[in-house]
Design a protein around this motif. Structure first.
Motif, PDB file in Angstrom:
ATOM      1  N   GLU A   8       0.832  -1.208   0.000  1.00  0.00           N
ATOM      2  CA  GLU A   8       0.000   0.000   0.000  1.00  0.00           C
ATOM      3  C   GLU A   8       0.867   1.259   0.000  1.00  0.00           C
ATOM      4  N   LYS A   9       1.949   1.251   0.771  1.00  0.00           N
ATOM      5  CA  LYS A   9       2.873   2.396   0.811  1.00  0.00           C
ATOM      6  C   LYS A   9       3.536   2.589  -0.550  1.00  0.00           C
ATOM      7  N   CYS A  10       3.863   1.497  -1.213  1.00  0.00           N
ATOM      8  CA  CYS A  10       4.456   1.572  -2.545  1.00  0.00           C
ATOM      9  C   CYS A  10       3.451   2.177  -3.527  1.00  0.00           C
ATOM     10  N   LEU A  67      15.178  -0.146  -5.095  1.00  0.00           N
ATOM     11  CA  LEU A  67      14.859   1.064  -4.343  1.00  0.00           C
ATOM     12  C   LEU A  67      16.030   2.038  -4.383  1.00  0.00           C
ATOM     13  N   ALA A  68      17.248   1.541  -4.240  1.00  0.00           N
ATOM     14  CA  ALA A  68      18.433   2.400  -4.303  1.00  0.00           C
ATOM     15  C   ALA A  68      18.548   3.061  -5.681  1.00  0.00           C
ATOM     16  N   TRP A  91       8.746  13.046  -1.871  1.00  0.00           N
ATOM     17  CA  TRP A  91       8.954  11.772  -2.565  1.00  0.00           C
ATOM     18  C   TRP A  91      10.017  10.948  -1.844  1.00  0.00           C
ATOM     19  N   VAL A  92      11.117  11.586  -1.460  1.00  0.00           N
ATOM     20  CA  VAL A  92      12.202  10.871  -0.782  1.00  0.00           C
ATOM     21  C   VAL A  92      11.753  10.365   0.587  1.00  0.00           C
ATOM     22  N   GLU A  93      10.914  11.128   1.288  1.00  0.00           N
ATOM     23  CA  GLU A  93      10.380  10.642   2.574  1.00  0.00           C
ATOM     24  C   GLU A  93       9.645   9.332   2.380  1.00  0.00           C
ATOM     25  N   GLN A  94       8.864   9.238   1.316  1.00  0.00           N
ATOM     26  CA  GLN A  94       8.141   8.001   1.037  1.00  0.00           C
ATOM     27  C   GLN A  94       9.111   6.875   0.681  1.00  0.00           C
ATOM     28  N   LEU A  95      10.153   7.196  -0.069  1.00  0.00           N
ATOM     29  CA  LEU A  95      11.142   6.182  -0.434  1.00  0.00           C
ATOM     30  C   LEU A  95      11.925   5.705   0.788  1.00  0.00           C
ATOM     31  N   VAL A  96      12.250   6.613   1.692  1.00  0.00           N
ATOM     32  CA  VAL A  96      12.962   6.241   2.923  1.00  0.00           C
ATOM     33  C   VAL A  96      12.081   5.336   3.781  1.00  0.00           C
ATOM     34  N   GLU A  97      10.796   5.661   3.863  1.00  0.00           N
ATOM     35  CA  GLU A  97       9.869   4.818   4.625  1.00  0.00           C
ATOM     36  C   GLU A  97       9.803   3.413   4.027  1.00  0.00           C
TER      37      GLU A  97
END
Length: 120
Positions: A8-10, A67-68, A91-97
């Motif tokens: 869901e986060k993705c 992801l990296a 966007w990066v906050e979501q990727l870090v999560e």
């Protein structure tokens, strides 16, 4: 099908990413924008694959690598000024999560593997 929180986060990250890609210059929407879209889709595919597989280690490693790659591409878009700082940060906050969730998943798989080896 049971949905995972990470799935869901993705999906949320992808929805945001597609909106952010709309502001790319026209000549980059089909180059860097397409690469970012492919990375997001691959990330989603690897999450589903890891969920379905019994042996998850290699798939989770591939997921972490993808992801990296996606993070580097998003950073490149920011450096080229295709993304403003605010959109980049969100966007990066979501990727870090997502990265934290993937890291936890990898640790849990590794812990289970160690338990199985110890039981032998």
């Amino acid at each position: 099908m049971k949905t995972l929180i990470i799935e869901e986060k993705c999906r949320e990250m992808m929805m945001y990413g597609y909106q952010a890609l709309k502001q790319f210059p026209k000549h980059e929407r089909h180059v860097l924008g397409a690469e970012i879209r492919l990375s997001m889709l691959q990330l989603q595919r690897l999450i589903i694959t890891a969920f379905k597989r019994y042996h998850k280690k290699t798939t989770l490693t591939d997921l972490d690598i993808e992801l990296a790659i996606l993070k580097r591409r998003v950073r490149l878009a920011k450096d080229l000024h295709y993304l403003d700082i605010k959109k980049y940060q969100l966007w990066v906050e979501q990727l870090v999560e997502l990265g934290k969730m993937i890291g936890g998943w990898i640790r849990s798989v590794n812990a289970n593997t160690k338990k199985q080896v110890a039981a032998l």
